[in-house]
Design a protein around this motif. Sequence first.
Motif, PDB file in Angstrom:
ATOM      1  N   ALA A   1     -35.156  18.042 -32.557  1.00  0.00           N
ATOM      2  CA  ALA A   1     -36.366  17.517 -33.182  1.00  0.00           C
ATOM      3  C   ALA A   1     -36.073  17.230 -34.650  1.00  0.00           C
ATOM      4  N   GLY A   2     -36.498  16.062 -35.124  1.00  0.00           N
ATOM      5  CA  GLY A   2     -36.223  15.680 -36.499  1.00  0.00           C
ATOM      6  C   GLY A   2     -34.929  14.923 -36.663  1.00  0.00           C
ATOM      7  N   GLY A   3     -34.185  14.744 -35.560  1.00  0.00           N
ATOM      8  CA  GLY A   3     -32.941  13.996 -35.619  1.00  0.00           C
ATOM      9  C   GLY A   3     -31.750  14.867 -35.941  1.00  0.00           C
TER      10      GLY A   3
ATOM     11  N   ALA B   1     -27.196  15.433 -35.277  1.00  0.00           N
ATOM     12  CA  ALA B   1     -26.144  15.390 -34.263  1.00  0.00           C
ATOM     13  C   ALA B   1     -26.296  16.530 -33.277  1.00  0.00           C
ATOM     14  N   GLY B   2     -25.675  16.363 -32.117  1.00  0.00           N
ATOM     15  CA  GLY B   2     -25.610  17.438 -31.140  1.00  0.00           C
ATOM     16  C   GLY B   2     -26.843  17.544 -30.268  1.00  0.00           C
ATOM     17  N   MET B   3     -26.859  18.604 -29.467  1.00  0.00           N
ATOM     18  CA  MET B   3     -27.945  18.858 -28.531  1.00  0.00           C
ATOM     19  C   MET B   3     -28.385  20.311 -28.667  1.00  0.00           C
ATOM     20  N   VAL B   4     -29.634  20.570 -28.265  1.00  0.00           N
ATOM     21  CA  VAL B   4     -30.216  21.910 -28.373  1.00  0.00           C
ATOM     22  C   VAL B   4     -30.673  22.361 -26.994  1.00  0.00           C
ATOM     23  N   ILE B   5     -30.379  23.605 -26.625  1.00  0.00           N
ATOM     24  CA  ILE B   5     -30.814  24.137 -25.335  1.00  0.00           C
ATOM     25  C   ILE B   5     -32.334  24.249 -25.320  1.00  0.00           C
ATOM     26  N   ARG B   6     -32.941  23.725 -24.268  1.00  0.00           N
ATOM     27  CA  ARG B   6     -34.396  23.651 -24.157  1.00  0.00           C
ATOM     28  C   ARG B   6     -35.016  25.045 -24.019  1.00  0.00           C
TER      29      ARG B   6
END
Length: 291
Positions: A90-92, A94-99
């Motif tokens: 959220a907010g932009g 790099a990468g990905m975040v575990i939901r």
Amino acid sequence: MSGEDVSAGMKSHGRLSIRESRQPRDLLAEPQVRGAWTAQVITLFPEAFPGVLGLSLTGRALAEGLWNLRTTDLRPFGIGKHRNVDDTPAGGGAGMVIRPDVMDAALREAGPGLPVIYLSPRGKPFTQDRARQLANGPGMTLICGRFEGVDQRVLDAHDVEEISIGDYVLTGGELAAQVLIDATVRLIPRVLGNQESLAEESFSDGLLEHPQYTKPALWEGRAIPEVLLSGNHAAIAIWRRDMAERLTKERRPDLWRAYGETRMDPAKDRQLSGASDQSRNYREHQEEPKR
């Protein structure tokens, strides 16, 4: 979908209990030694366990039922056809975040009753004292992060403790989880062959451990300190204490400050400062390139 009992098929002791799970096959794969200290790991790579924990003293203790190791695969809790466990920040960025919904489902499947720890470089530093506290409890549930981490909301909702094993970043939390488990399991009674060794190792009394030597007495022109061969146990104890204090002051000023606040005589502190300076000057002289 629930935890995989890593010790399945190993020798077990005491009465066994089988925990409910979502799939019938898990009822056959989840025998647990009732009352034994339990490490439960939530991970995208359950095959990484037990890893080194299955070897040597920790592996033998696992086989003997002195502790339990369970893994919960995060992937089956993923969303959609491809079981996605992460999404963009959220907010932009790099990468990905575990939901949060994915991790929440895994935590609920793992069940309550154990402190939940998230391995994170922003967490509080892991210490020997924390390892002792965990060893004296029922066990712990460890969250192994990946990508850019885990959504903060699920960490807050489950009152998750964040712990770091050092000021550096790994590709995932699996190695860090094994560090926490190893440091804790070895403190469980009967895991180590000689419990007395725990009293003399680094951090046992706030100091780094003294240097260790063994045979041969002379190696490559370097001799074992004479006091260690003297048979004078009182003198040996004094030497080891002095060396532990000297090394701690030189290498870990943070530990030395904490130790000095309660135990160190100021006169001895000044004496060790002089000894450390002499030792450092000697090493620098030895390392000068020959011309």
